[in-house]
Design a protein around this motif. Structure first.
Motif, PDB file in Angstrom:
ATOM      1  N   LYS A   2      38.049  35.114  33.480  1.00 46.21           N
ATOM      2  CA  LYS A   2      36.943  35.414  34.395  1.00 46.21           C
ATOM      3  C   LYS A   2      37.215  36.736  35.107  1.00 46.21           C
ATOM      4  N   LEU A   4      36.911  37.110  38.183  1.00 44.43           N
ATOM      5  CA  LEU A   4      37.653  36.732  39.394  1.00 44.43           C
ATOM      6  C   LEU A   4      39.158  36.843  39.142  1.00 44.43           C
ATOM      7  N   THR A   5      39.586  36.390  37.961  1.00 45.49           N
ATOM      8  CA  THR A   5      41.003  36.497  37.602  1.00 45.49           C
ATOM      9  C   THR A   5      41.408  37.960  37.459  1.00 45.49           C
ATOM     10  N   ASN A   7      40.345  40.358  38.975  1.00 47.80           N
ATOM     11  CA  ASN A   7      40.431  40.973  40.299  1.00 47.80           C
ATOM     12  C   ASN A   7      41.822  40.844  40.915  1.00 47.80           C
ATOM     13  N   ASP A  40      29.311  27.609  48.902  1.00 45.63           N
ATOM     14  CA  ASP A  40      30.546  27.550  49.702  1.00 45.63           C
ATOM     15  C   ASP A  40      31.685  28.274  49.001  1.00 45.63           C
ATOM     16  N   PHE A  41      31.787  28.005  47.692  1.00 41.36           N
ATOM     17  CA  PHE A  41      32.871  28.615  46.923  1.00 41.36           C
ATOM     18  C   PHE A  41      32.802  30.140  47.021  1.00 41.36           C
ATOM     19  N   ASN A  44      33.731  31.395  50.439  1.00 40.86           N
ATOM     20  CA  ASN A  44      35.165  31.262  50.752  1.00 40.86           C
ATOM     21  C   ASN A  44      36.043  32.199  49.931  1.00 40.86           C
ATOM     22  N   ILE A  45      35.593  32.490  48.710  1.00 40.81           N
ATOM     23  CA  ILE A  45      36.451  33.263  47.813  1.00 40.81           C
ATOM     24  C   ILE A  45      36.271  34.771  48.018  1.00 40.81           C
ATOM     25  N   LYS A  48      38.819  37.147  49.555  1.00 39.82           N
ATOM     26  CA  LYS A  48      40.047  37.377  48.775  1.00 39.82           C
ATOM     27  C   LYS A  48      39.831  38.423  47.687  1.00 39.82           C
ATOM     28  N   VAL A  49      38.546  38.730  47.437  1.00 38.49           N
ATOM     29  CA  VAL A  49      38.204  39.607  46.312  1.00 38.49           C
ATOM     30  C   VAL A  49      38.201  41.070  46.756  1.00 38.49           C
ATOM     31  N   ASP A  50      38.759  41.925  45.919  1.00 42.49           N
ATOM     32  CA  ASP A  50      38.697  43.361  46.148  1.00 42.49           C
ATOM     33  C   ASP A  50      37.348  43.843  45.582  1.00 42.49           C
TER      34      ASP A  50
ATOM     35  N   LYS B  47      39.570  25.727  51.686  1.00 40.83           N
ATOM     36  CA  LYS B  47      38.602  25.982  50.613  1.00 40.83           C
ATOM     37  C   LYS B  47      38.654  27.450  50.223  1.00 40.83           C
ATOM     38  N   GLY B  48      38.437  27.715  48.936  1.00 39.81           N
ATOM     39  CA  GLY B  48      38.456  29.098  48.471  1.00 39.81           C
ATOM     40  C   GLY B  48      39.859  29.637  48.291  1.00 39.81           C
ATOM     41  N   GLY B  65      36.931  23.644  45.000  1.00 31.63           N
ATOM     42  CA  GLY B  65      36.569  24.730  45.904  1.00 31.63           C
ATOM     43  C   GLY B  65      37.512  25.910  45.877  1.00 31.63           C
ATOM     44  N   LEU B  69      45.307  30.218  39.039  1.00 32.60           N
ATOM     45  CA  LEU B  69      45.670  31.189  38.022  1.00 32.60           C
ATOM     46  C   LEU B  69      46.953  30.683  37.371  1.00 32.60           C
ATOM     47  N   ASP B  88      42.253  29.506  35.167  1.00 32.97           N
ATOM     48  CA  ASP B  88      42.218  30.613  34.212  1.00 32.97           C
ATOM     49  C   ASP B  88      43.662  30.886  33.807  1.00 32.97           C
ATOM     50  N   ARG B 100      48.475  41.408  41.984  1.00 28.97           N
ATOM     51  CA  ARG B 100      48.675  42.337  43.090  1.00 28.97           C
ATOM     52  C   ARG B 100      49.448  41.639  44.204  1.00 28.97           C
TER      53      ARG B 100
END
Lengths: 124, 346
Positions: A2, A4-5, A7, A40-41, A44-45, A48-50, B47-48, B65, B69, B88, B100
């Motif tokens: 994905k 997301l991975t 990232n 929500d996901f 929340n995520i 953390k994402v760049d 969550k997250g 949620g 990895l 993943d 990172r």
């Protein structure tokens, strides 16, 4: 794999590589998975994402769609934007392709949806 | 970083071969057994959360949620795992984690650290784990203990047999005959083989003879007259011996004998070729494994009381929160503290 991975991936373990981020992504084969939207996901995520890495990667693989270059202040309330983020983060699956270290040019293949980040003894 | 032969032969190759006998794709999607402490650790995450699972194997953990990895060096295992979301997979080495810095909320390292052959490498693995954790991020580490309720290891560095006839087939454990006063665990511990890992720190000042002499330095402690067992049985078949084995297999299973014969006959015609031996060896190994008479050996460094705690405490960024003994394992919950170099001493 994905986006997301992607990232989170870095090639900083290579010899003479400082940050190894973001890895350049090239896609030969991808799929769009059916994943139920989870607001929500995404909320929340996202912290953390760049975001810069996400947008430049999407641009490189022709998937930027409606995503703005910068994340607007009110992104948490914008459902359309959250849905688009959900699509690019977890629905797009890279099946075949490669990742390239931005500093050394070392290429890591992606096969069967799995990036191969193993390296030789003398590379790290 | 040197890849030591003991890990390559007695850890990575063995897991690759074992992967050939696991039917992950056909296995029913029942929830695999997760140790209660690991379940609790995952459930308590915000969550997250982004969790790095080092040595994930088939990747049996999930967090609602959040995202896991999974990292493993075994390609044969990863390609067999069904992709059903939540995890993943990344093919990578625990000593060169490809993430990172300070990006993960949590890390799992369950039954993995004991496969590294030297203290330096075990410490490196924990340093890598600390590097990917964000400050305040938590890690759960499990290793096999030297202190066992059901037996005594002959040494801390051991080759432990994995008998295929005791592994799960189609997700079901075959019936194991329990000898009187001897459990499966006892038999495995008792038949493990002590080995000596010679300090490889010398490898950092390279000498040309180091690698070739390594095998000699990695030797049996108990019975010095014996050779090391191969990680998996091997054969050097000649037409005669292979047909003998074939006859034996026919007796066991006519179907299998037939299948094998079809593999062997064209092979025998070109026996001069070196590749034939490989092909035959693989075929015979598979056949014998099907009969489940094959024993695989895996390398373990089993941890003594206090050893894991000392190892983790030696990483400046990691702080041990709790330490437990659980079903023959040492288990530590640790937290990443802010980088010590950035703290001002008052």
């Amino acid at each position: 794999m994905k986006l997301l991975t992607h990232n989170f991936l870095s090639s900083r373990f290579l010899k003479n590589v400082a940050t190894g981020y973001p890895l350049l992504l090239r896609v030969n084969e991808k799929e769009l998975r059916e994943v139920e939207f989870d607001q929500d996901f995404v909320q929340n995520i996202m912290p953390k994402v760049d975001y810069n890495c996400l947008v430049s990667t999407l641009m490189a693989i022709g998937e930027q769609g409606a995503l703005p270059n910068e994340l607007p202040e009110n992104w948490r309330e914008n459902e359309e934007l959250l849905k688009e983020l959900h699509r690019v983060l977890v629905k797009i699956e890279v099946i075949v392709g490669e990742l390239e270290c931005p500093e050394s040019g070392r290429v890591f293949p992606i096969k069967d949806g799995i990036p191969n980040m193993l390296c030789q003894e003398d590379e790290c | 970083m040197n890849m030591l032969r003991v890990e390559e032969e007695y850890v990575q190759q063995v897991y690759s071969r074992l992967a050939a006998y696991s039917n992950t794709k056909e296995a029913k999607p029942t929830s695999p057994r997760v140790w209660p402490r690991i379940r609790q650790f995952l459930e308590e995450l915000n969550k997250g959360s982004v969790v790095v699972d080092i040595g994930c194997g088939e990747g049996k953990y999930r967090i609602p949620g959040g995202v896991i990895l999974g990292v493993d060096t075994c390609a044969d295992l990863l390609v067999k795992v069904p992709r059903n979301g939540g995890v993943d997979y990344i093919l990578a080495d625990g000593l060169e984690l490809p993430f990172r810095r300070a990006s993960a909320d949590a890390a799992l390292c369950v039954s993995v650290l004991h496969h590294f052959s030297t203290e330096l490498r075990r410490r490196d693995a924990m340093q890598q784990l600390a590097n990917v954790l964000r400050p305040g991020g938590k890690a759960l580490v499990y290793v096999w203990a030297f202190e066992q309720p059901n037996g005594t290891f002959p040494s801390q560095d051991v080759l432990v047999p994995w008998n295929l006839h005791e592994t799960a087939l189609n997700g079901r454990l075959p019936k194991v005959k329990f000898h009187k006063e001897s459990t499966k665990e006892q038999r495995i511990i008792q038949s493990s083989i002590a080995v000596e890992i010679v300090n490889d720190e010398a490898a950092s000042c390279p000498s040309p003879s180091w690698f070739s002499s390594f095998v000699e330095r990695f030797r049996l402690l108990r019975k010095p007259s014996l050779d090391l067992p191969p990680a998996a049985p091997s054969f050097n078949p000649t037409p005669r011996s292979s047909s003998t084995i074939l006859t034996g297999i026919r007796k066991w299973s006519p179907m299998l004998g037939k299948r094998l014969a079809s593999l062997l006959i064209p092979v025998e015609e070109q026996l001069a070729d070196e590749m034939t031996q490989d092909i035959m060896q693989t075929a015979l190994q598979e056949a014998l494994a099907t009969l489940r008479k094959v024993t695989f050996y895996r390398f373990y460094h089993v941890f003594k009381k206090g050893e894991l705690e000392a190892l983790i405490s030696s990483i400046p960024q990691l702080k041990v929160l709790s330490s437990q003994f659980e079903h023959g394992n040492w288990c530590i919950l640790a937290e990443k503290v802010p980088d010590a170099s950035k703290l001002r001493v008052i």
